[in-house]
Write a protein that holds these residues in place. Structure first.
Motif, PDB file in Angstrom:
ATOM      1  N   PHE A 157      -3.063  61.403  29.265  1.00  0.00           N
ATOM      2  CA  PHE A 157      -4.252  61.587  28.430  1.00  0.00           C
ATOM      3  C   PHE A 157      -5.535  61.060  29.088  1.00  0.00           C
ATOM      4  CE2 PHE A 157      -0.498  60.888  25.717  1.00  0.00           C
ATOM      5  CZ  PHE A 157      -0.408  62.162  25.167  1.00  0.00           C
ATOM      6  N   PHE A 158      -5.633  61.228  30.409  1.00  0.00           N
ATOM      7  CA  PHE A 158      -6.829  60.838  31.137  1.00  0.00           C
ATOM      8  C   PHE A 158      -7.822  62.002  31.192  1.00  0.00           C
ATOM      9  CE2 PHE A 158      -4.026  57.855  33.837  1.00  0.00           C
ATOM     10  CZ  PHE A 158      -4.318  56.776  33.011  1.00  0.00           C
ATOM     11  N   ASN A 159      -9.079  61.675  31.327  1.00  0.00           N
ATOM     12  CA  ASN A 159     -10.089  62.647  31.748  1.00  0.00           C
ATOM     13  C   ASN A 159     -10.147  62.571  33.271  1.00  0.00           C
ATOM     14  OD1 ASN A 159     -10.882  63.136  28.998  1.00  0.00           O
ATOM     15  ND2 ASN A 159     -12.048  61.234  29.066  1.00  0.00           N
ATOM     16  N   VAL A 160      -9.775  63.644  33.948  1.00  0.00           N
ATOM     17  CA  VAL A 160      -9.595  63.611  35.395  1.00  0.00           C
ATOM     18  C   VAL A 160     -10.662  64.452  36.085  1.00  0.00           C
ATOM     19  CG1 VAL A 160      -8.000  64.045  37.300  1.00  0.00           C
ATOM     20  CG2 VAL A 160      -7.114  63.319  35.071  1.00  0.00           C
ATOM     21  N   TYR A 161     -11.299  63.854  37.108  1.00  0.00           N
ATOM     22  CA  TYR A 161     -12.333  64.529  37.887  1.00  0.00           C
ATOM     23  C   TYR A 161     -11.926  64.462  39.359  1.00  0.00           C
ATOM     24  CZ  TYR A 161     -14.707  63.461  33.517  1.00  0.00           C
ATOM     25  OH  TYR A 161     -15.021  63.330  32.180  1.00  0.00           O
ATOM     26  N   VAL A 162     -11.742  65.626  39.965  1.00  0.00           N
ATOM     27  CA  VAL A 162     -11.277  65.695  41.349  1.00  0.00           C
ATOM     28  C   VAL A 162     -12.443  66.075  42.255  1.00  0.00           C
ATOM     29  CG1 VAL A 162      -9.682  66.783  42.961  1.00  0.00           C
ATOM     30  CG2 VAL A 162      -8.960  66.353  40.602  1.00  0.00           C
ATOM     31  N   ARG A 163     -12.648  65.273  43.287  1.00  0.00           N
ATOM     32  CA  ARG A 163     -13.718  65.530  44.250  1.00  0.00           C
ATOM     33  C   ARG A 163     -13.096  65.653  45.641  1.00  0.00           C
ATOM     34  NH1 ARG A 163     -18.566  61.200  44.685  1.00  0.00           N
ATOM     35  NH2 ARG A 163     -18.868  61.879  42.524  1.00  0.00           N
ATOM     36  N   HIS A 164     -13.360  66.769  46.307  1.00  0.00           N
ATOM     37  CA  HIS A 164     -12.809  66.976  47.652  1.00  0.00           C
ATOM     38  C   HIS A 164     -13.428  65.991  48.637  1.00  0.00           C
ATOM     39  CE1 HIS A 164     -11.154  68.970  51.129  1.00  0.00           C
ATOM     40  NE2 HIS A 164     -12.354  69.075  51.654  1.00  0.00           N
ATOM     41  N   ALA A 165     -12.600  65.470  49.531  1.00  0.00           N
ATOM     42  CA  ALA A 165     -13.071  64.500  50.523  1.00  0.00           C
ATOM     43  C   ALA A 165     -12.561  64.875  51.914  1.00  0.00           C
ATOM     44  CB  ALA A 165     -12.594  63.102  50.162  1.00  0.00           C
ATOM     45  N   GLU A 166     -13.462  64.854  52.891  1.00  0.00           N
ATOM     46  CA  GLU A 166     -13.084  64.986  54.306  1.00  0.00           C
ATOM     47  C   GLU A 166     -12.966  63.573  54.849  1.00  0.00           C
ATOM     48  OE1 GLU A 166     -12.318  67.605  55.971  1.00  0.00           O
ATOM     49  OE2 GLU A 166     -12.886  69.160  54.539  1.00  0.00           O
ATOM     50  N   ILE A 167     -11.740  63.144  55.062  1.00  0.00           N
ATOM     51  CA  ILE A 167     -11.513  61.718  55.276  1.00  0.00           C
ATOM     52  C   ILE A 167     -12.075  61.198  56.597  1.00  0.00           C
ATOM     53  CG2 ILE A 167      -9.209  61.943  56.313  1.00  0.00           C
ATOM     54  CD1 ILE A 167      -8.449  59.507  54.475  1.00  0.00           C
ATOM     55  N   ALA A 168     -11.986  61.959  57.683  1.00  0.00           N
ATOM     56  CA  ALA A 168     -12.486  61.478  58.975  1.00  0.00           C
ATOM     57  C   ALA A 168     -14.006  61.293  58.967  1.00  0.00           C
ATOM     58  CB  ALA A 168     -12.052  62.423  60.093  1.00  0.00           C
ATOM     59  N   PRO A 169     -14.788  62.255  58.457  1.00  0.00           N
ATOM     60  CA  PRO A 169     -16.237  62.014  58.346  1.00  0.00           C
ATOM     61  C   PRO A 169     -16.573  60.831  57.436  1.00  0.00           C
ATOM     62  CG  PRO A 169     -15.781  64.355  58.205  1.00  0.00           C
ATOM     63  CD  PRO A 169     -14.458  63.666  58.154  1.00  0.00           C
ATOM     64  N   GLU A 170     -15.747  60.571  56.418  1.00  0.00           N
ATOM     65  CA  GLU A 170     -15.995  59.424  55.542  1.00  0.00           C
ATOM     66  C   GLU A 170     -15.781  58.107  56.291  1.00  0.00           C
ATOM     67  OE1 GLU A 170     -17.362  59.368  52.620  1.00  0.00           O
ATOM     68  OE2 GLU A 170     -17.492  61.549  52.604  1.00  0.00           O
ATOM     69  N   VAL A 171     -14.794  58.075  57.169  1.00  0.00           N
ATOM     70  CA  VAL A 171     -14.597  56.894  58.018  1.00  0.00           C
ATOM     71  C   VAL A 171     -15.817  56.690  58.906  1.00  0.00           C
ATOM     72  CG1 VAL A 171     -13.205  55.903  59.889  1.00  0.00           C
ATOM     73  CG2 VAL A 171     -12.085  57.062  57.980  1.00  0.00           C
ATOM     74  N   CYS A 172     -16.355  57.785  59.401  1.00  0.00           N
ATOM     75  CA  CYS A 172     -17.564  57.716  60.229  1.00  0.00           C
ATOM     76  C   CYS A 172     -18.742  57.142  59.443  1.00  0.00           C
ATOM     77  CB  CYS A 172     -17.902  59.104  60.769  1.00  0.00           C
ATOM     78  SG  CYS A 172     -19.213  59.114  62.013  1.00  0.00           S
ATOM     79  N   GLU A 173     -18.836  57.482  58.165  1.00  0.00           N
ATOM     80  CA  GLU A 173     -19.913  56.944  57.335  1.00  0.00           C
ATOM     81  C   GLU A 173     -19.796  55.434  57.200  1.00  0.00           C
ATOM     82  OE1 GLU A 173     -22.632  58.513  56.064  1.00  0.00           O
ATOM     83  OE2 GLU A 173     -21.905  60.114  57.376  1.00  0.00           O
ATOM     84  N   LEU A 174     -18.566  54.919  57.119  1.00  0.00           N
ATOM     85  CA  LEU A 174     -18.370  53.476  57.080  1.00  0.00           C
ATOM     86  C   LEU A 174     -18.843  52.818  58.365  1.00  0.00           C
ATOM     87  CD1 LEU A 174     -14.820  53.180  55.410  1.00  0.00           C
ATOM     88  CD2 LEU A 174     -17.057  52.898  54.324  1.00  0.00           C
ATOM     89  N   ALA A 175     -18.556  53.470  59.503  1.00  0.00           N
ATOM     90  CA  ALA A 175     -19.015  52.944  60.785  1.00  0.00           C
ATOM     91  C   ALA A 175     -20.533  52.922  60.862  1.00  0.00           C
ATOM     92  CB  ALA A 175     -18.431  53.793  61.927  1.00  0.00           C
ATOM     93  N   LYS A 176     -21.173  53.945  60.340  1.00  0.00           N
ATOM     94  CA  LYS A 176     -22.641  53.986  60.333  1.00  0.00           C
ATOM     95  C   LYS A 176     -23.227  52.840  59.512  1.00  0.00           C
ATOM     96  CE  LYS A 176     -23.240  59.004  60.840  1.00  0.00           C
ATOM     97  NZ  LYS A 176     -23.683  60.235  60.157  1.00  0.00           N
ATOM     98  N   MET A 177     -22.575  52.526  58.407  1.00  0.00           N
ATOM     99  CA  MET A 177     -23.040  51.417  57.589  1.00  0.00           C
ATOM    100  C   MET A 177     -22.941  50.102  58.357  1.00  0.00           C
ATOM    101  SD  MET A 177     -21.383  52.404  53.876  1.00  0.00           S
ATOM    102  CE  MET A 177     -21.804  50.809  53.183  1.00  0.00           C
ATOM    103  N   GLU A 178     -21.859  49.926  59.089  1.00  0.00           N
ATOM    104  CA  GLU A 178     -21.695  48.707  59.899  1.00  0.00           C
ATOM    105  C   GLU A 178     -22.748  48.621  60.982  1.00  0.00           C
ATOM    106  OE1 GLU A 178     -19.603  46.147  59.628  1.00  0.00           O
ATOM    107  OE2 GLU A 178     -18.585  46.922  57.846  1.00  0.00           O
TER     108      GLU A 178
END
Length: 337
Positions: free
Chosen positions: A313-334
């Motif tokens: 009985f959850f309200n579920v919201y699915v968002r597509h993620a490209e995991i390798a570019p997201e790792v790159c975003e973490l590196a940019k933050m660092e």
């Protein structure tokens, strides 16, 4: 001053590694100041640093003295805890054998020292600058949501699920869940069958039909109309409504085969158990969960969303993620890029 001059001359090269169940993705961004000059992604059918992967990475390492290599931590013995206070660590996990880091001095994520050493040893030929936690990635990916009211967030990878419950950016609960492969599940089933077979032979059991009782699990049926749905499947397939046609047009939602179906059910089962732990374990400040946000890195089927909505009985919201570019975003933050 001289180092700043060299930084202005050379590009920054961000090399990001994501290891999956049977492959490795290497994603590279070449950056000039705050701009991305080029992007390259390549998939390798291996989970170790072989010669082909090394040559590919080394090519970009030679482009600039300012290269940075990041990897997403995929070790099973990792997690996150809802505190950054050392004297409270023991309430949640034994971190004496782990490496940990605080996230904004609010909560901590960790991984075992042995797994960390193994990763560094595996990639010693190229070196690792950053080892990112999937919980950091989850918090960053849903940065626009976790500052709001209570919700559960799930990062879905092919081999792992990272589950976090946040309330106004405060972590209440986290669990890193290991997905078994189909072969592992088949082996477990085979072993159970063999054990049951041996038991029957040893005890020379005979079973009378009159002795069989209906299992308690069938009491979970909320409505007998659910049984009628089995007979209506053929009719429904001939009379598709608009909503079903829209779902079929989205390839990421359509179950391609039994493997995807089984894996999504396994994901649901792991999440269900994890939520049960959050509700029942006194070490967590449990709250009633209504909303669930999913970072989908694998292309889950519509069944996965349906399980969470109809069974929990959850309200579920699915968002597509490209995991390798997201790792790159973490590196940019660092690197403040």
């Amino acid at each position: 001053m001289l180092s700043k001059l060299f930084e202005a001359i050379y590009h920054k090269v961000l090399i990001n590694i994501v290891v999956e169940r049977a492959r490795t993705i290497v994603y590279v961004e070449v950056c000039s100041k705050k701009e991305v000059v080029s992007r390259v992604e390549k998939e390798f059918s291996t989970t170790i640093l072989d010669s082909e992967m090394y040559d590919f990475i080394n090519f970009f390492m030679k482009e600039s003295p300012y290269y940075y290599i990041s990897i997403l931590d995929t070790s099973a013995s990792q997690g996150a805890i809802p505190t950054c206070s050392k004297h409270k660590f023991a309430q949640y996990a034994d971190l004496t054998i782990a490496e940990y880091k605080c996230h904004k001095n609010e909560w901590a994520y960790y991984t075992s020292k042995n797994d960390m050493i193994a990763m560094q040893k595996e990639y010693a030929a190229i070196g690792l600058d950053y080892i990112f936690s999937p919980f950091s990635l989850l918090a960053h990916f849903f940065n626009d949501k976790i500052n709001n009211n209570l919700a559960m967030y799930i990062l879905v990878q092919d081999s792992f699920l990272s589950v976090g419950v946040f309330e106004k950016s405060e972590l209440l609960y986290a669990h890193h869940l290991d997905m078994m492969t189909k072969d592992e599940l088949d082996d477990m089933s085979l072993n159970e069958d063999l054990e049951n077979s041996d038991l029957l032979l040893d005890d020379e059991l005979s079973i009378e039909l009159d002795d069989i009782e209906v299992a308690n699990e069938f009491e979970d049926f909320a409505n007998i109309e659910d049984l009628d749905a089995i007979e209506e499947i053929d009719e429904f397939s001939d009379n598709k409504d608009i909503e079903e046609e829209l779902l079929e047009s989205d390839e990421s939602l359509a179950p391609a085969n039994d493997t995807e179906f089984n894996e999504d059910y396994q994901r649901f089962s792991l999440i269900q158990a994890s939520v049960g732990q959050f509700y029942k374990d006194n070490m967590y400040e449990s709250r009633f969960i209504e909303n669930v946000y999913v970072a989908d890195c694998v292309g889950v089927t519509s069944d996965f969303k349906k399980y969470l909505e109809e069974e929990m009985f959850f309200n579920v919201y699915v968002r597509h993620a490209e995991i390798a570019p997201e790792v790159c975003e973490l590196a940019k933050m660092e690197l403040d890029i």
